[in-house]
Design an enzyme around this catalytic site. Structure first.
Site, short mmCIF file in Angstrom:
data_model
loop_
_atom_site.label_atom_id
_atom_site.label_comp_id
_atom_site.label_asym_id
_atom_site.label_seq_id
_atom_site.Cartn_x
_atom_site.Cartn_y
_atom_site.Cartn_z
N GLU A 1 0.86 -1.18 0.00
CA GLU A 1 0.00 0.00 0.00
C GLU A 1 0.90 1.23 0.00
O GLU A 1 1.88 1.27 0.73
CB GLU A 1 -0.91 -0.02 1.24
CG GLU A 1 -1.76 1.22 1.38
CD GLU A 1 -2.68 1.18 2.61
OE1 GLU A 1 -3.23 0.12 2.94
OE2 GLU A 1 -2.81 2.24 3.25
N GLU B 1 -2.05 12.03 2.94
CA GLU B 1 -2.91 11.59 4.02
C GLU B 1 -2.73 12.49 5.24
O GLU B 1 -1.62 12.92 5.56
CB GLU B 1 -2.57 10.14 4.42
CG GLU B 1 -3.57 9.53 5.37
CD GLU B 1 -3.29 8.06 5.68
OE1 GLU B 1 -2.16 7.62 5.43
OE2 GLU B 1 -4.20 7.37 6.18
#
Ligand SMILES: *[C@@H]1O[C@H](CO)[C@@H](O)[C@H](O)[C@H]1NC(C)=O
Ligand SMILES: *[C@@H]1O[C@H](CO)[C@@H](O)[C@H](O)[C@H]1NC(C)=O
Length: 338
Positions: A157, A162
């Site tokens: 991932e 973020e």
């Protein structure tokens, strides 16, 4: 009026010689450059009025435990949560008009939001995201990231953008798929941040946070990012080199990105760099990623770090927390080395 016409005429005259010499100058410069580099060919353009045609709307409950109701495509578009405006700006956002009562929230009737992923999957490439605005606000947890369609975390991932709430810093996290690598030393001219990262700890099965690195700048996320008109994030995922992430403010976007002739070798230190190597074979640890954009509320990260008063769940009832909870993008371009 007169002076405007005069000015326009004068600047037209001035600009003509510049326009005429632009092409040959560029040609001479590229011929003169001795440095060998990969050249990149544009493979996919995600932009414009048909942007959402190549994405899948995820509408199940949030795997990261957020208090959010991800809408399907027709609902998201009819509620204005996913749209492309008349200027071609792509908007992905949270419902900022509905008030939800405590009873509704307790019954699991959560606020509408969007989580989309590309129908196409990738095993590498150079990904250029032109972002105008990040979602900000209490309870929000937005992300632009990539992972495989199934068997998480085996295929890795990459969380490129973020953050939570009203943070001003972007957190880049890379989660290795597969077995835990033994400790490795990191060398090369990368930012301090990355040199300090212990990659033996990036394995998602033993470290629930992947390998986070904080972009040290205060303009890579949130309100400061938005006030400057956003910027560009670039992700180079090259199985032979590794994974590198760069962030450029709007006024510092390299000309080769703007001209769609990207040259990562000229961009300087990335914010984050996971090198390919014996203990971390990029090709086997990162596979078949779809690109994902989502905004959840509360959940595993924003819920545990919530500090805006009351409970995170109760705060999601108030639509005024979501007036700035939208991603706005110009485009996502995917290049492949050629
Ligand atoms: C989309 O969601 C709405 C409710 O939000 C539902 O009424 C509709 O049937 C769904 N459409 C599809 C195609 O699943
Ligand atoms: C489109 O861009 C113009 C000029 O920047 C701006 O005034 C206008 O509000 C924009 N339209 C939308 C729908 O955002």
């Amino acid at each position: 009026m007169f002076s405007f016409i005069y000015f326009a005429f004068a600047s037209l005259l001035l600009s003509l010689p510049l326009l005429c010499s632009a092409a040959p100058l560029q040609y001479r410069r590229s011929q003169a450059s001795p440095q060998k580099r990969d050249s990149y060919t544009l493979q996919d353009t995600y932009a414009g009025a048909n942007f959402f045609d190549s994405w899948t709307f995820f509408d199940s409950s949030d795997p990261t435990d957020g208090y959010v109701a991800f809408r399907n495509q027709s609902a998201a578009m009819s509620q204005g949560l996913a749209k492309v405006d008349s200027n071609g700006t792509i908007i992905v956002g949270v419902d900022s008009t509905t008030t939800l009562t405590t009873d509704q929230l307790n019954a699991g009737e959560y606020r509408g939001s969007v989580r989309i992923s590309t129908q196409k999957t990738y095993n590498g490439g150079l990904f250029i995201y032109d972002v105008i605005k990040m979602p900000v606000g209490c309870t929000t947890w937005p992300a632009i990231w990539s992972t495989a369609t199934d068997s998480w975390p085996n295929n890795g991932e990459i969380d490129m953008i973020e953050g939570v709430h009203e943070s001003t810093q972007n957190q880049v996290s890379i989660w290795l798929g597969g077995v835990k690598p033994s400790s490795r030393s990191i060398s090369g001219s990368v930012s301090n941040l990355v040199e300090n990262t212990d990659y033996s700890n990036c394995d998602s099965t033993t470290n629930d946070n992947g390998c986070p690195t904080m972009d040290p700048t205060q303009n890579g996320w949130g309100a400061n990012f938005n006030a400057n008109g956003g910027g560009v994030f670039a992700k180079l995922w090259d199985p032979e080199v590794g994974i590198k992430i760069w962030h450029f403010t709007r006024s510092n976007i390299p000309a080769d990105i703007t001209s769609k002739n990207p040259d990562p070798s000229s961009w300087g230190n990335p914010v984050s760099f996971l090198p390919n190597g014996d203990n971390c074979d990029i090709a086997s640890r990162f596979k078949d990623h779809m690109l994902i954009i989502d905004i959840t509320l509360c959940g595993d990260w924003a819920g545990s770090s919530y500090s805006c008063g009351g409970t995170c769940l109760a705060a999601t009832g108030d639509p005024s927390n979501y007036v700035d909870a939208q991603f706005m993008l110009n485009s996502i371009l995917v290049y492949q080395a050629s």
